[in-house]
Enzyme design. Structure first.
Site, PDB file in Angstrom:
ATOM      1  N   SER A   1      85.753  75.691  -8.930  1.00 19.96           N
ATOM      2  CA  SER A   1      85.409  74.627  -9.882  1.00 19.96           C
ATOM      3  C   SER A   1      84.195  73.848  -9.393  1.00 19.96           C
ATOM      4  O   SER A   1      84.151  73.396  -8.251  1.00 19.96           O
ATOM      5  CB  SER A   1      86.587  73.668 -10.046  1.00 19.96           C
ATOM      6  OG  SER A   1      87.652  74.361 -10.648  1.00 19.96           O
TER       7      SER A   1
ATOM      8  N   GLU B   1      82.579  68.805  -7.516  1.00 17.66           N
ATOM      9  CA  GLU B   1      83.590  69.136  -6.503  1.00 17.66           C
ATOM     10  C   GLU B   1      82.916  69.978  -5.416  1.00 17.66           C
ATOM     11  O   GLU B   1      83.221  69.855  -4.240  1.00 17.66           O
ATOM     12  CB  GLU B   1      84.731  69.926  -7.161  1.00 17.66           C
ATOM     13  CG  GLU B   1      85.787  70.350  -6.176  1.00 17.66           C
ATOM     14  CD  GLU B   1      86.957  71.070  -6.854  1.00 17.66           C
ATOM     15  OE1 GLU B   1      87.367  70.673  -7.950  1.00 17.66           O
ATOM     16  OE2 GLU B   1      87.447  72.035  -6.252  1.00 17.66           O
TER      17      GLU B   1
ATOM     18  N   ARG C   1      91.281  65.745  -4.436  1.00 17.80           N
ATOM     19  CA  ARG C   1      90.062  66.372  -3.883  1.00 17.80           C
ATOM     20  C   ARG C   1      89.364  65.511  -2.822  1.00 17.80           C
ATOM     21  O   ARG C   1      88.146  65.576  -2.671  1.00 17.80           O
ATOM     22  CB  ARG C   1      89.052  66.676  -4.994  1.00 17.80           C
ATOM     23  CG  ARG C   1      89.499  67.747  -5.944  1.00 17.80           C
ATOM     24  CD  ARG C   1      89.551  69.116  -5.243  1.00 17.80           C
ATOM     25  NE  ARG C   1      89.662  70.186  -6.194  1.00 17.80           N
ATOM     26  CZ  ARG C   1      90.824  70.705  -6.623  1.00 17.80           C
ATOM     27  NH1 ARG C   1      91.966  70.248  -6.163  1.00 17.80           N
ATOM     28  NH2 ARG C   1      90.855  71.693  -7.487  1.00 17.80           N
TER      29      ARG C   1
HETATM   30  C1  FAD Z   1      87.386  81.896  -7.154  1.00 16.37           C
HETATM   31  C2  FAD Z   1      87.713  80.560  -6.493  1.00 16.37           C
HETATM   32  C3  FAD Z   1      88.898  79.911  -6.809  1.00 16.37           C
HETATM   33  C4  FAD Z   1      89.198  78.677  -6.248  1.00 16.37           C
HETATM   34  N1  FAD Z   1      90.389  78.080  -6.570  1.00 16.37           N
HETATM   35  C5  FAD Z   1      90.693  76.895  -6.025  1.00 16.37           C
HETATM   36  C6  FAD Z   1      91.943  76.262  -6.320  1.00 16.37           C
HETATM   37  O1  FAD Z   1      92.783  76.774  -7.050  1.00 16.37           O
HETATM   38  N2  FAD Z   1      92.195  75.058  -5.753  1.00 16.37           N
HETATM   39  C7  FAD Z   1      91.293  74.441  -4.917  1.00 16.37           C
HETATM   40  O2  FAD Z   1      91.582  73.347  -4.427  1.00 16.37           O
HETATM   41  N3  FAD Z   1      90.114  75.006  -4.619  1.00 16.37           N
HETATM   42  C8  FAD Z   1      89.791  76.216  -5.145  1.00 16.37           C
HETATM   43  N4  FAD Z   1      88.587  76.808  -4.834  1.00 16.37           N
HETATM   44  C9  FAD Z   1      87.605  76.071  -4.028  1.00 16.37           C
HETATM   45  C10 FAD Z   1      87.688  76.319  -2.521  1.00 16.37           C
HETATM   46  O3  FAD Z   1      88.266  77.551  -2.218  1.00 16.37           O
HETATM   47  C11 FAD Z   1      88.441  75.226  -1.801  1.00 16.37           C
HETATM   48  O4  FAD Z   1      87.802  73.995  -2.016  1.00 16.37           O
HETATM   49  C12 FAD Z   1      88.556  75.471  -0.301  1.00 16.37           C
HETATM   50  O5  FAD Z   1      89.493  74.577   0.215  1.00 16.37           O
HETATM   51  C13 FAD Z   1      87.255  75.336   0.477  1.00 16.37           C
HETATM   52  O6  FAD Z   1      87.490  75.800   1.798  1.00 16.37           O
HETATM   53  P1  FAD Z   1      86.357  76.529   2.648  1.00 16.37           P
HETATM   54  O7  FAD Z   1      86.917  76.850   3.979  1.00 16.37           O
HETATM   55  O8  FAD Z   1      85.801  77.666   1.882  1.00 16.37           O
HETATM   56  O9  FAD Z   1      85.296  75.358   2.778  1.00 16.37           O
HETATM   57  P2  FAD Z   1      83.717  75.454   2.696  1.00 16.37           P
HETATM   58  O10 FAD Z   1      83.310  75.831   1.304  1.00 16.37           O
HETATM   59  O11 FAD Z   1      83.175  76.270   3.797  1.00 16.37           O
HETATM   60  O12 FAD Z   1      83.330  73.938   2.934  1.00 16.37           O
HETATM   61  C14 FAD Z   1      83.665  72.936   1.995  1.00 16.37           C
HETATM   62  C15 FAD Z   1      83.430  71.568   2.655  1.00 16.37           C
HETATM   63  O13 FAD Z   1      84.368  71.413   3.722  1.00 16.37           O
HETATM   64  C16 FAD Z   1      83.691  71.134   4.937  1.00 16.37           C
HETATM   65  N5  FAD Z   1      84.471  71.763   6.016  1.00 16.37           N
HETATM   66  C17 FAD Z   1      84.818  73.084   6.161  1.00 16.37           C
HETATM   67  N6  FAD Z   1      85.540  73.263   7.279  1.00 16.37           N
HETATM   68  C18 FAD Z   1      85.666  72.026   7.862  1.00 16.37           C
HETATM   69  C19 FAD Z   1      86.284  71.545   9.064  1.00 16.37           C
HETATM   70  N7  FAD Z   1      86.924  72.367   9.897  1.00 16.37           N
HETATM   71  N8  FAD Z   1      86.198  70.227   9.353  1.00 16.37           N
HETATM   72  C20 FAD Z   1      85.546  69.378   8.514  1.00 16.37           C
HETATM   73  N9  FAD Z   1      84.916  69.769   7.383  1.00 16.37           N
HETATM   74  C21 FAD Z   1      84.981  71.078   7.056  1.00 16.37           C
HETATM   75  C22 FAD Z   1      82.301  71.745   4.768  1.00 16.37           C
HETATM   76  O14 FAD Z   1      81.350  71.121   5.606  1.00 16.37           O
HETATM   77  C23 FAD Z   1      82.043  71.447   3.294  1.00 16.37           C
HETATM   78  O15 FAD Z   1      81.609  70.113   3.131  1.00 16.37           O
HETATM   79  C24 FAD Z   1      88.281  78.073  -5.357  1.00 16.37           C
HETATM   80  C25 FAD Z   1      87.101  78.745  -5.002  1.00 16.37           C
HETATM   81  C26 FAD Z   1      86.818  79.981  -5.560  1.00 16.37           C
HETATM   82  C27 FAD Z   1      85.550  80.684  -5.166  1.00 16.37           C
END
Ligand code: FAD
Length: 313
Positions: free
Chosen positions: A213, A307, A163
């Site tokens: 999570s 997380e 992570r």
């Molecule tokens: C139902 C559900 C199930 C999930 N299952 C999993 C799973 O199985 N495994 C897992 O790992 N995660 C899981 N997640 C969590 C999540 O989807 C991941 O952590 C995902 O990678 C976050 O991506 P995002 O684009 O939505 O980031 P965001 O939520 O928009 O941002 C997260 C962080 O990343 C930063 N960020 C976003 N884009 C960039 C960029 N281009 N450059 C630099 N920083 C950036 C943001 O500033 C923030 O700090 C789940 C979430 C949900 C809602």
């Protein structure tokens, strides 16, 4: 650039939690050059910049976010043999579906993660079922805010861990694009894994809005050091994937499944998910997180670490 910047822009619908106030300033960027311009604009105004991907791992404050919120939406996608060049704003779902159509394997585990983008996934080294995004990342192109220029990092320069990555450690590195190195496989094999991933999620995940999570899983050695009795009695036979102890297990032991504060509730299906039952506020979610952390510390001497990321707090 100025024309594209909006004031007081609502953010809740851009998150999977459906929670949070507006951005003071907001811009959606679809090309990396616009990212550079957005940072220059914010620098001139002396305001901070926050990055939003798919909003699937975020809790946004009820008061909203001061400064400029940049929604990264560059969704470019191209395939060259076993390599895919992907914009940071492309959703994992879109990349996966393109990979399947090209018989490319490596992202099947992500099926069913809602809205997540490539940028967010790389920053937090998203993973499931023993596979992670770092397995397939070859290079990452970033905008280095401090140096005010674009740079390409090799996988070893990304310092991926559980992570975490160089991008979570250094907020000045904004992910613009990545090259993924995948494996050509039989389509049927790929589709089977994709199906299995979805089935698992449909079974285990709540279907109310959440941010996945809330807490990181734990190192068993840390638990053993702090509370060897609890470790021997309850934990040692429950060490899961990657040799970690599920944070959900600890929350379950605390008896907090179903615990509710206002509209925020610890999911009954998965104790490490907090769900928005309808009108939850960020404040209520934060109170629930704080209660869980306090009880874990007081009852088991365990430090749970978030997380999910906070914006505007
Ligand atoms: C139902 C559900 C199930 C999930 N299952 C999993 C799973 O199985 N495994 C897992 O790992 N995660 C899981 N997640 C969590 C999540 O989807 C991941 O952590 C995902 O990678 C976050 O991506 P995002 O684009 O939505 O980031 P965001 O939520 O928009 O941002 C997260 C962080 O990343 C930063 N960020 C976003 N884009 C960039 C960029 N281009 N450059 C630099 N920083 C950036 C943001 O500033 C923030 O700090 C789940 C979430 C949900 C809602």
């Amino acid at each position: 650039m100025l024309k594209k910047i909006k004031k007081n822009y609502p953010l809740a619908d851009l998150t999977t939690f459906k929670i949070g106030g507006p951005a003071e300033y907001f811009i959606k960027i679809s090309a990396k050059e616009e990212l550079k311009e957005a940072f220059a604009w914010a620098k001139e105004k002396n305001i901070q910049v926050s990055i939003l991907g798919g909003g699937s791992n975020l809790l946004i404050s009820d008061q909203g976010v001061k400064g400029l919120v940049v929604l990264v939406k560059n969704e470019k996608l191209s395939v060259h043999g076993e390599r895919m060049a992907v914009g940071a704003g492309a959703s994992l779902a879109k990349v996966l579906s393109h990979a399947i159509s090209c018989n490319l394997s490596g992202l099947e585990w992500s099926n069913g993660i809602p809205r997540a983008t490539m940028g967010g996934a790389i920053r937090g080294n998203a993973e499931a079922f023993g596979c992670s995004i770092s397995d397939i990342v070859e290079t990452v192109e970033v905008f280095d805010v401090k140096k005010n220029k674009f740079e390409v990092l090799s996988r070893s320069m990304c310092f991926f861990g559980y992570r975490k990555s160089v991008f979570s450690a250094n907020k000045n590195l904004i992910i613009c694009e990545a090259v993924l190195k995948m494996l050509r496989k039989n389509k049927k094999q790929i589709e089977e894994l994709v199906e299995r991933s979805l089935e698992f999620r449909l079974d285990k995940y709540p279907n109310l809005p959440s941010a996945g999570s809330v807490f990181k899983n734990l190192d068993p050695e840390e638990i053993k050091k702090k509370n060897s009795l609890f470790f021997d009695r309850e934990i040692k036979n429950k060490i899961g994937r990657q040799g970690l102890v599920g944070a959900g297990l600890i929350i379950d032991f605390l008896g907090l499944k179903g615990k509710t504060i206002g509209g925020a509730k610890v999911s009954l299906e998965h104790a490490n998910h907090i769900v928005n039952t309808g009108k939850a506020t960020a404040d209520e979610v934060a109170q629930l997180i704080s209660l869980i952390k306090t009880q874990a510390r007081n009852k088991f001497r365990i430090n749970l670490r978030e997380e999910i990321q906070y914006l505007g707090f």
